[in-house]
Structure formats: structure tokens, C-alpha cells
Enzyme design. Sequence first.
Site, short mmCIF file in Angstrom:
data_model
loop_
_atom_site.label_atom_id
_atom_site.label_comp_id
_atom_site.label_asym_id
_atom_site.label_seq_id
_atom_site.Cartn_x
_atom_site.Cartn_y
_atom_site.Cartn_z
N TYR A 13 -0.90 -0.89 10.63
CA TYR A 13 -1.12 -1.11 9.19
C TYR A 13 0.09 -0.68 8.36
CZ TYR A 13 -3.47 -1.07 4.64
OH TYR A 13 -3.81 -1.31 3.32
N SER A 28 0.87 -1.19 0.00
CA SER A 28 0.00 0.00 0.00
C SER A 28 0.90 1.23 0.00
CB SER A 28 -0.85 -0.02 1.27
OG SER A 28 -1.40 1.26 1.52
N1 LIG Z 1 -9.02 -0.23 0.36
C1 LIG Z 1 -7.96 0.54 0.19
O1 LIG Z 1 -8.08 1.78 0.13
C2 LIG Z 1 -6.60 -0.09 0.01
C3 LIG Z 1 -5.53 0.72 -0.35
C4 LIG Z 1 -4.27 0.15 -0.52
C5 LIG Z 1 -4.08 -1.21 -0.30
N2 LIG Z 1 -5.14 -1.97 0.09
C6 LIG Z 1 -4.89 -3.41 0.32
O2 LIG Z 1 -5.61 -4.14 -0.66
C7 LIG Z 1 -6.04 -5.38 -0.12
C8 LIG Z 1 -7.55 -5.50 -0.27
O3 LIG Z 1 -8.15 -4.41 0.39
P1 LIG Z 1 -9.74 -4.19 0.36
O4 LIG Z 1 -9.95 -2.78 0.72
O5 LIG Z 1 -10.30 -4.74 -0.87
O6 LIG Z 1 -10.17 -5.10 1.60
P2 LIG Z 1 -11.63 -5.56 2.05
O7 LIG Z 1 -12.70 -4.99 1.18
O8 LIG Z 1 -11.70 -5.35 3.53
O9 LIG Z 1 -11.57 -7.13 1.77
C9 LIG Z 1 -10.63 -7.90 2.46
C10 LIG Z 1 -10.64 -9.29 1.86
O10 LIG Z 1 -9.70 -10.08 2.61
C11 LIG Z 1 -10.35 -11.24 3.09
N3 LIG Z 1 -9.79 -11.66 4.36
C12 LIG Z 1 -9.73 -10.96 5.53
N4 LIG Z 1 -9.15 -11.72 6.47
C13 LIG Z 1 -8.84 -12.91 5.88
C14 LIG Z 1 -8.25 -14.10 6.34
N5 LIG Z 1 -7.82 -14.24 7.62
N6 LIG Z 1 -8.09 -15.14 5.48
C15 LIG Z 1 -8.51 -15.01 4.19
N7 LIG Z 1 -9.06 -13.92 3.69
C16 LIG Z 1 -9.24 -12.87 4.54
C17 LIG Z 1 -11.83 -10.85 3.22
O11 LIG Z 1 -12.65 -11.99 3.08
P3 LIG Z 1 -13.26 -12.88 4.27
O12 LIG Z 1 -13.68 -11.93 5.35
O13 LIG Z 1 -14.37 -13.59 3.58
O14 LIG Z 1 -12.16 -13.80 4.68
C18 LIG Z 1 -12.00 -9.97 2.00
O15 LIG Z 1 -12.23 -10.75 0.86
C19 LIG Z 1 -5.57 -5.38 1.33
O16 LIG Z 1 -4.35 -6.04 1.43
C20 LIG Z 1 -5.42 -3.90 1.65
O17 LIG Z 1 -4.52 -3.69 2.70
C21 LIG Z 1 -6.38 -1.45 0.24
#
Ligand SMILES: NC(=O)c1ccc[n+]([C@@H]2O[C@H](COP(=O)([O-])OP(=O)(O)OC[C@H]3O[C@@H](n4cnc5c(N)ncnc54)[C@H](OP(=O)(O)O)[C@@H]3O)[C@@H](O)[C@H]2O)c1
Length: 254
Positions: free
Chosen positions: A156, A143
Site C-alpha cells: 500500500y 495517502s
Molecule cells: N480510509 C482511509 O483511512 C484512507 C486514508 C488515506 C487515503 N485513503 C485513500 O482514499 C481512497 C478511498 O478510500 P476509502 O477508505 O474510502 O475506500 P473504501 O471505503 O474501501 O472504498 C473503495 C472504493 O473504491 C471502489 N473500488 C475498489 N476497487 C475498484 C475497482 N477495481 N474499480 C473501480 N472501483 C473500485 C469501491 O467500489 P466497488 O467495490 O463498488 O468497485 C469503493 O467505492 C483510496 O484510494 C484510499 O487508498 C484512504
Amino acid sequence: MTAADLPGVTVITGASEGIGRSLALELARRGEAVALLARRKPLLDEAVAEIAKAGGRAIAVPCDVTEREAVRAAIAGIEQSFGPVERVIANAGGGKRAPGAALDAAAIEATMRLNYMGTVHTIEAALPFMLARRRGHLVIMSSLAALLGLPGAAGYSAAKAAVARLGESLQIDLAPHGIDVTLLYPGFVDKGGKKKRRPLAMSLARMTRRTADAIQARRRCSLYPASLRLLLALVRGLPAGLRVSLLSRFAKKG
Ligand SMILES: NC(=O)c1ccc[n+]([C@@H]2O[C@H](COP(=O)([O-])OP(=O)(O)OC[C@H]3O[C@@H](n4cnc5c(N)ncnc54)[C@H](OP(=O)(O)O)[C@@H]3O)[C@@H](O)[C@H]2O)c1
């Protein structure tokens, strides 16, 4: 025909919602066979059905990435029944904002376990298959928050910096084995809903396209959007005192 004869598979962790789900749909639309991993099977099944309806090939694999043996079994199962794992996208991650004054080791450990150990487990499980074939592609979701400590993001920012260093080191070690490593540093994503809009956020659709392009081009490193990347580089370059007083305006008291 055995599973080994099937076309290469892309495994995506954290594919039940958010970026992971959207990326799975996009890569399937671009012709990749995708294995979707996360804990909530009903959500995975819905995404798989959507991909199948559009003519794609997908499988739902319920799995908790913090469980080392479960991830190993999941990847081995995909290799056996769905096809050789060509690409793994370690996307599962996230973390709650928490003021530093309320520092909680258990919460930081959980963030580290999900983002860092989840990535390590995912790579560890796929690596023996890739090494044996002398080919493969590991994608690590860091990120822009890894570039500097942000307010309320002690756990984080640190976890995302840790996965980035892990990936940089693996890029060096795995190149001679024919394995590519891509490091992704996206900025904020606006996923709709009631959440407050964050600075220079990208729409999920734009973020998905940018991410899929970087992955398919096997870029070593991709930081986006350029606007937030430049802003953070500028803040990073400020004298420490000025940087702290500027960023502390955005910190919640607690
Ligand atoms: N959103 C942002 O602005 C942003 C920016 C930069 C980087 N990122 C990174 O991009 C990635 C995705 O972010 P997002 O915003 O799409 O997240 P999100 O909407 O919160 O989704 C998280 C995903 O991870 C899964 N997950 C959580 N805990 C888990 C576990 N223990 N085992 C397996 N799966 C698990 C969840 O599914 P289940 O709950 O069904 O397991 C869900 O599918 C992350 O690594 C985040 O740090 C996000």
C-alpha cells in the site's frame, strides 16, 4: 443543446462507498454535476438517487478501473451523454494490511494494479478530452502512508508513493496545457462500524469537507490532518535504526 454545451462534469472513481461516495454527495451539494464510477451498480444507483433527491445532477457509471478499455469507454460515454469532463478524481484504491514476512507478489500486484494502474487508466481516458479543450483538473488520491513505509503496508505505501510521483511529474508536464493536478495525502479516516480506531483519525464528514475544499481550490498538494502529517515527518526524520525499532512495535508478527 449537445452534451458539449452542458456544464463541466466531475468524475469520481471509487464512489460507491467510503470517501468517494461522501465526496460525490458533498461536491453535488456544492453544485457540481458528478459522474460516480465503481463496480457495484446498486450502490452507485443509491448514491445517485440521494443526490437527485437533494436537487443535484448525477449519473452512475459501473466500471472497473483496473480494466483500461472499460475506463476509456466509461469516460467517453460520460462526455457523450452527460457533459464535458472538467475534473477527474482518481479515488478508487485501498489495500489490505499484510505482514512483510508473508510477502505475496500477487497481493502486491493487485494493490498496485488498483491504486496505481487504476489512476493511470482514469487519467489516460480523460486526458485527450482535456488536452483538446486546453483545460481540466486531475485529482490524485495518495495517502500520508506514501510518506514512509508503514508496518504491514509494503504494497500500500509503495502504491501510494507511486501515484504521488506520477502526479508530481504530471503537474510539470500538463501545466503548459492548461491542466491542473491536485495531489491529496489524507491520513486515517474513521468511517464508523466495528473497525478499530486508528491514530489521529479524522471523521468521514471532516475528511470530506477538507478534501472537497482542497479540490475546489485546485491546491497542488494537500496533506492532512496536520497532527498526523507532523508526527510522520518527525518519525521520517529519526535515524533509521530508531525509526525501525519504533515502528516495529506496531507491526503484527506473521
Ligand atoms: N480510509 C482511509 O483511512 C484512507 C486514508 C488515506 C487515503 N485513503 C485513500 O482514499 C481512497 C478511498 O478510500 P476509502 O477508505 O474510502 O475506500 P473504501 O471505503 O474501501 O472504498 C473503495 C472504493 O473504491 C471502489 N473500488 C475498489 N476497487 C475498484 C475497482 N477495481 N474499480 C473501480 N472501483 C473500485 C469501491 O467500489 P466497488 O467495490 O463498488 O468497485 C469503493 O467505492 C483510496 O484510494 C484510499 O487508498 C484512504
